[in-house]
Structure formats: C-alpha cells, structure tokens
Design a protein around this motif. Structure first.
Motif, PDB file in Angstrom:
ATOM      1  N   LEU A 131     -22.052  15.280 -15.951  1.00 21.61           N
ATOM      2  CA  LEU A 131     -20.959  13.993 -15.227  1.00 21.61           C
ATOM      3  C   LEU A 131     -19.494  14.161 -14.763  1.00 21.61           C
ATOM      4  O   LEU A 131     -19.476  15.543 -14.826  1.00 21.61           O
ATOM      5  N   ASP A 132     -19.351  13.778 -13.756  1.00 19.12           N
ATOM      6  CA  ASP A 132     -17.966  13.755 -13.287  1.00 19.12           C
ATOM      7  C   ASP A 132     -16.945  13.005 -13.621  1.00 19.12           C
ATOM      8  O   ASP A 132     -16.779  11.888 -14.326  1.00 19.12           O
ATOM      9  N   ASN A 187     -11.670  21.656 -14.675  1.00 14.38           N
ATOM     10  CA  ASN A 187     -12.000  20.826 -15.526  1.00 14.38           C
ATOM     11  C   ASN A 187     -12.150  19.725 -15.027  1.00 14.38           C
ATOM     12  O   ASN A 187     -12.270  19.102 -13.369  1.00 14.38           O
ATOM     13  N   LEU A 188     -12.695  18.271 -15.475  1.00 12.88           N
ATOM     14  CA  LEU A 188     -12.912  16.990 -14.506  1.00 12.88           C
ATOM     15  C   LEU A 188     -12.479  16.389 -14.486  1.00 12.88           C
ATOM     16  O   LEU A 188     -12.358  15.836 -12.499  1.00 12.88           O
ATOM     17  N   ARG A 189     -10.776  15.883 -14.335  1.00 16.56           N
ATOM     18  CA  ARG A 189      -9.860  15.414 -13.973  1.00 16.56           C
ATOM     19  C   ARG A 189      -9.429  16.186 -12.086  1.00 16.56           C
ATOM     20  O   ARG A 189      -8.737  15.766 -11.326  1.00 16.56           O
ATOM     21  N   ALA A 190      -9.793  17.651 -12.217  1.00 14.20           N
ATOM     22  CA  ALA A 190      -9.417  18.184 -11.189  1.00 14.20           C
ATOM     23  C   ALA A 190     -10.869  18.442 -10.308  1.00 14.20           C
ATOM     24  O   ALA A 190     -11.241  18.971  -9.128  1.00 14.20           O
ATOM     25  N   GLY A 191     -11.542  18.027 -10.581  1.00 12.86           N
ATOM     26  CA  GLY A 191     -13.085  17.569  -9.279  1.00 12.86           C
ATOM     27  C   GLY A 191     -14.365  18.068  -9.856  1.00 12.86           C
ATOM     28  O   GLY A 191     -14.560  18.072  -9.533  1.00 12.86           O
ATOM     29  N   GLY A 192     -14.268  18.234 -11.333  1.00 12.95           N
ATOM     30  CA  GLY A 192     -15.409  19.307 -12.206  1.00 12.95           C
ATOM     31  C   GLY A 192     -16.268  18.407 -12.481  1.00 12.95           C
ATOM     32  O   GLY A 192     -16.491  17.099 -12.702  1.00 12.95           O
ATOM     33  N   LEU A 193     -17.568  19.223 -12.897  1.00  8.25           N
ATOM     34  CA  LEU A 193     -18.454  18.295 -13.452  1.00  8.25           C
ATOM     35  C   LEU A 193     -18.731  19.375 -14.642  1.00  8.25           C
ATOM     36  O   LEU A 193     -18.054  19.999 -15.618  1.00  8.25           O
TER      37      LEU A 193
END
Length: 359
Positions: A259-260, A238-244
């Motif tokens: 995008l991050d 997930n993005l909010r966990a640092g993913g893209l």
C-alpha cells in the motif's frame, strides 16, 4: 472491574478529550481516502463495533471502519487511528516514559544490545560528541564527517516520517552551513550496506522492517511485521515520503500487495516480480530478537514499533525503535487484520486498569 476504576477512567478520558488530536486524525483520514469508493457498514456492523468498544469511555467514530471494510473486511476489533493515538497509546506508553527514550542520539547507549549503524558525530543540546561520548569542538566534528565519502544526517528529536533524513556527501557540501541548519540536536551516521534481499525492493533507500510488539501482563507478542521501501530515487522509505509498505509473515513470507499513503494497492516490484513470490527467512531472526529484547530493555512500554534493517550479511540492525507514536494504521490495513488480534480484549482491560495520565 471495580466501579472506582471505571469512574477514574472516565474522568481521565474526559480530560484527554480537551487535548487529543482526534479531529486532526479524522481530517487527515478524510483527505487520504478522498480517492477511494468506500464500502459502508451495515446497521448490524455499526452496532457490533459500537458495542465492542463501548467499554472505553470514548465515543467511537466509525470513519476508519469503512476503510477497513473497503480494503479487506469488517472486523469489530480493528483499531481506528483516532482512538489509538490519543487514548490507547497513551495508556500503553505513558508520556513520562517516552520523552527521553525517543532521542535518537541516545539509541547507541540505551539499545546497546542491538547492532546499529555506526555513529560518526552527535550534537545534543548544542554540544558535539564523538561516538564514544567524548565532547569535541565543532571543527573536530566537521573533520570526522569530512573523513567519510558519504554518510547519513538526521534530526534526533521531534521527527516523524523520515523528515530531515539526508544522504550527505561531505566533499560536495558546506559542512558548517549544513550543521547550522540542523540546529542543536542531530546525528551523523555511516551508511549501512543492506542485504541484497531487501535491496531488491529499492536500491536507493534503506528498506526496513517495521515490527510492532506488544508487552503487557508479562507476555510479549508480535502484532505486525511490514517492510517499508521507497519508490524511485528517494532515500526515505516512509509512506508519507512516497514509500510503500507490505505485510510479512513471521516466517518471512510476503503478502500479495503493498500500500501507498493513499491506500492504493501494488502487487509487484518495479521489475515485474510479484510480491507473493518473495520470502526472506531472516525475518524469523528479527522476530526472536524483538521477543527477547522488548521486555528486557523496554519493560515499561506496552507497544513499540521497531525499525529493523538487514545488513549485507543478513544480520538484523536496529535503525530506531518508535516509542512516542508507534503507528498502527497501515500495519493493520496491509495485514488485513486487527493490530492486537486475539489480545484486543486484553488491551482494552489493560487500558481501563491503567488510564492515560496527563503530564
């Protein structure tokens, strides 16, 4: 549209203003974009956006339109997150339908037409179950978990953004203490061996396709497809966990940037390969599967965000369907187009004819 429907819609939307989280969404957006130099809308663009959305009895906030224009271009049909979640989403997916459908321990029954990761143990409202649905004591649940070298544990209710998802190594863990820490509702599953095609993005995380589908007026459409993948050694994509997140066409062709969470763009993998050089043809199988299954399994829901992985044989595997709050924000920004595209007017008409109901 009859005057009585419009009047009813205004009354319902008026009540929703008291409960909706628009301020929270706008506050989060401001925090996320603090590092961006935003392109402001012209007066003509502001007028065009307001005119387009004025049929909904909600005051349009233009904050996210500046982000859309900065990252891609202006389009009056872009759907701001603070308008989508409290109003449009609640019309497309009434709360009364989504409460139970969001419980992850029920997925293997509700979505049995899909291949899914193998379940080891479930705990539902304090009771342990095995994969066949038989009630078992905690000791047996612990033994089933300990029979695996590694597995995944995750909460099954009130979860977002991969919160609480962990890789579990039973031989190195106090199972009793761990299970207590997860409370009354969680699931333990076998680790899915993913396709080499998705593993190339990050071998540590299970990298999943987020496929957003719309089903209203007897027609199903694929609104957006994106691949989510972690950075570094994280196991959560997930993005909010640092993913893209990167947008993908229906034929499996990847776009040229990811995008991050802060809307920073990346144009290549960590090994230097450009995203635009990648194509995963099996995406077309995922598209056909969702088009078939959405109206068959979830005909009462207008929008679903399907998280689909490819296994080692490149077959689609359902990780979870997001029905409570299927996100659209980053899907739009990655794809650089409005989430509902040519059906946006149709969605607005649908929302007006089916105003959100508070339960």
């Amino acid at each position: 549209m009859g005057k009585e429907i419009v009047k009813s819609s205004k009354a319902t939307f008026g009540k929703l203003k008291m409960f909706a989280s628009r301020r929270t969404e706008l506050k989060n957006l401001k925090k996320i974009t603090k590092g961006l130099v935003l392109s402001r809308l012209t007066e003509a663009e502001e007028h065009e956006a307001k005119e387009y959305w004025k049929r909904l009895p909600v005051k349009l906030n233009l904050a996210e339109f500046h982000v859309f224009k900065t990252l891609s271009h202006f389009d009056k049909r872009f759907l701001p997150i603070d308008l989508y979640f409290p109003y449009i989403k609640k019309s497309l997916n009434p709360d009364i339908y989504t409460f139970a459908l969001g419980h992850k321990a029920l997925f293997h029954n509700i979505y049995r037409d899909f291949a899914q990761p193998a379940t080891i143990v479930m705990k539902i409202r304090g009771t342990f179950f095995d994969v066949s649905g038989r009630i078992i004591p905690q000791q047996q649940a612990e033994e089933l978990i300990q029979s695996h070298h590694s597995c995944i544990i995750k909460p099954t209710i009130n979860t977002r953004c991969g919160k609480g998802v962990k890789v579990l190594h039973p031989a190195e863990t106090s199972i009793d203490n761990l299970l207590k820490s997860y409370g009354e509702d969680f699931i333990v599953q076998e680790i899915l061996e993913q396709s080499p095609q998705t593993s190339q993005f990050n071998p540590h995380s299970l990298n999943t396709f987020r496929v957003t589908s719309l089903f209203i007026n007897g027609k199903v459409s694929i609104c957006a497809i994106s691949l989510k993948f972690a950075q570094g050694n994280s196991v959560v994509d997930n993005l909010r966990a640092g993913g893209l997140m990167i947008s993908v066409n229906e034929d499996g062709q990847f776009h040229d940037f990811a995008l991050d969470h802060a809307f920073i763009k990346y144009d290549k993998l960590s090994n230097g390969q450009s995203f635009s050089s990648i194509k995963i043809s099996e995406v077309s199988k995922i598209v056909e599967l969702i088009k078939e299954k959405h109206p068959l399994i979830l005909p009462n829901l207008g929008i679903v965000g399907w998280d689909i992985a490819l296994d080692s044989q490149n077959n689609p595997v359902l990780i979870e369907p997001n029905v409570w709050y299927p996100g659209i924000q980053y899907s739009q920004h990655c794809a650089q187009r409005p989430i509902f595209g040519e059906r946006t007017d149709e969605v607005i008409d649908f929302v007006l004819a089916h105003p959100p109901v508070l339960y």
